[in-house]
Design an enzyme around this catalytic site. Structure first.
Site, mmCIF file in Angstrom:
data_model
loop_
_atom_site.group_PDB
_atom_site.id
_atom_site.type_symbol
_atom_site.label_atom_id
_atom_site.label_comp_id
_atom_site.label_asym_id
_atom_site.label_seq_id
_atom_site.Cartn_x
_atom_site.Cartn_y
_atom_site.Cartn_z
ATOM 1 N N ASP A 45 0.821 -1.213 0.000
ATOM 2 C CA ASP A 45 0.000 0.000 0.000
ATOM 3 C C ASP A 45 0.861 1.273 0.000
ATOM 4 O O ASP A 45 0.687 2.152 0.858
ATOM 5 C CB ASP A 45 -0.920 0.022 1.231
ATOM 6 C CG ASP A 45 -1.675 -1.282 1.432
ATOM 7 O OD1 ASP A 45 -2.080 -1.898 0.437
ATOM 8 O OD2 ASP A 45 -1.879 -1.677 2.604
ATOM 9 N N GLU A 72 -11.425 -0.020 -3.062
ATOM 10 C CA GLU A 72 -10.571 0.537 -1.998
ATOM 11 C C GLU A 72 -9.391 1.254 -2.648
ATOM 12 O O GLU A 72 -9.336 1.386 -3.873
ATOM 13 C CB GLU A 72 -10.072 -0.585 -1.066
ATOM 14 C CG GLU A 72 -9.216 -1.631 -1.749
ATOM 15 C CD GLU A 72 -8.895 -2.837 -0.852
ATOM 16 O OE1 GLU A 72 -9.408 -2.933 0.274
ATOM 17 O OE2 GLU A 72 -8.112 -3.698 -1.310
HETATM 18 O O1 FUB Z 1 -3.105 -3.613 3.569
HETATM 19 C C1 FUB Z 1 -4.394 -3.920 4.030
HETATM 20 C C2 FUB Z 1 -5.405 -3.618 2.974
HETATM 21 O O2 FUB Z 1 -5.128 -4.359 1.809
HETATM 22 C C3 FUB Z 1 -5.410 -2.194 2.497
HETATM 23 O O3 FUB Z 1 -5.961 -1.289 3.385
HETATM 24 C C4 FUB Z 1 -6.145 -2.375 1.228
HETATM 25 O O4 FUB Z 1 -6.116 -1.276 0.380
HETATM 26 C C5 FUB Z 1 -5.470 -3.602 0.664
HETATM 27 O O5 FUB Z 1 -4.281 -3.279 -0.026
#
Ligand code: FUB
Length: 334
Positions: A26, A233
């Site tokens: 991320d 997301e």
């Molecule tokens: O790293 C945990 C979660 O996985 C993140 O918040 C999301 O965007 C995904 O990459």
């Protein structure tokens, strides 16, 4: 077990992990005072069984990475914030971001509170690599995951956030939690990522979070069943030649896509894909300019041979065409 030949995929990868001694994911990248800083998640094996809520992403702290220029060695500056030092947070420190205002650095991060609800916290430092001191409480009115902070040219700062499934966005309507709320059906409107302007202190929302609406080529908001294009997301906002670019992950279809608009609030019109699927379930990115060249920061799970919660951050140049459209990147050569 997967039948992927990881040696072969590694050979075909267009870029290598920026660090190999820890797992990172991320990546939110920014240039502060001529140096590249990356604010990633710090992946660990927490020993929590896999599920669709992502409980196996049991991260407990954050490290900041930096490099002098693309191609230079990447420095790990060590622990910048640990969950033990965040009074309200109990577990799962997911994707963070940071920004600079004046001489201070503001680090935004999601974590679950004691009730199992994600909220977003802010921590402050006078150094881009921390250590960061967390505020005692999460940002009032915050929920869900994946904060991304955008500094506009007029001195305003905006926080984008949200994520469905394990990110809990489907459990909210009009910024209110409701136990009966769920993901919309395929023919209903897709859930929107959120944005709120930040106050001058950078510690609070200056307004109630608003919807970021993503429109299709006919000017209609995307539907929940349009899983190749709808928001899942990993919000990111950047500006190029006066236009605002909102980019994001489609989650269960594994693309990084983008949409363009004329305001940090949108609406944004869907344009296409930036990154094809990577090895590993999640995909999450940022986009940042350094000395006139743009870069995509992203992650994959090649180093861990496909363990979806043990990822490695990478970077690669990103190009625009003459119309300002982003050229799609394939993470592995065919
Ligand atoms: O790293 C945990 C979660 O996985 C993140 O918040 C999301 O965007 C995904 O990459």
């Amino acid at each position: 077990m997967s039948d992927i030949d990881y040696k072969d995929v590694q050979d075909k990868a267009i870029s290598a992990p920026l660090v190999k001694h820890i797992y990172t994911a991320d990546p939110s990248a920014h240039v502060f005072d001529g140096r590249i800083y990356i604010y990633p998640s710090h992946d660990i094996e927490a020993g929590i069984p896999f599920n669709d809520n992502g409980d196996h992403f049991g991260m407990e702290d954050y490290h900041v990475l930096s490099l002098d220029h693309p191609g230079a060695s990447t420095i790990d500056h060590g622990v910048a914030l640990h969950i033990a030092d965040v009074p309200w947070a109990e577990r799962q420190m997911w994707a963070p971001d940071a920004t600079k205002k004046g001489d201070s650095y503001y680090f935004y991060f999601p974590a679950k509170n004691a009730a199992g609800r994600f909220q977003i916290g802010v921590a402050v430092s006078d150094c881009p690599t921390g250590p960061f001191k967390a505020q005692p409480l999460p940002i009032a009115g915050s929920y869900s995951i994946d904060p991304a902070v955008f500094a506009d040219d007029d001195g305003s700062y905006y926080l984008y956030f949200g994520g469905i499934w394990g990110g809990q966005l489907q459990e909210y309507r009009n910024n209110q939690f409701g136990e009966h709320y769920a993901e919309p059906s395929a023919t209903e409107l897709a859930l929107c990522p959120k944005v709120a302007k930040l106050t001058d202190t950078m510690l609070e929302f200056a307004e109630a979070p608003r919807d970021i609406v993503i429109l299709d080529e006919h000017g209609k908001p995307l539907l929940a069943g349009d899983t190749d294009r709808r928001f899942f997301e990993a919000s990111w906002l950047h500006k190029y030649q006066g236009k605002y670019y909102f980019s994001y992950s489609t989650g269960d279809t594994h693309f990084i896509c983008y949409a363009m608009g004329d305001s940090p609030y949108g609406p944004f019109t869907y344009q296409g894909r930036i990154l094809e699927p990577v090895v590993g379930w999640t995909t999450h990115h940022s986009i940042c300019e350094f000395n006139g060249t743009w870069y995509l920061f992203y992650h994959d799970s090649i180093l861990s041979e496909g363990v979806t919660h043990l990822r490695s951050v990478k970077m690669t140049p990103l190009e625009y065409d003459e119309q300002g459209r982003i050229k799609m990147i394939s993470p592995y050569r065919r």
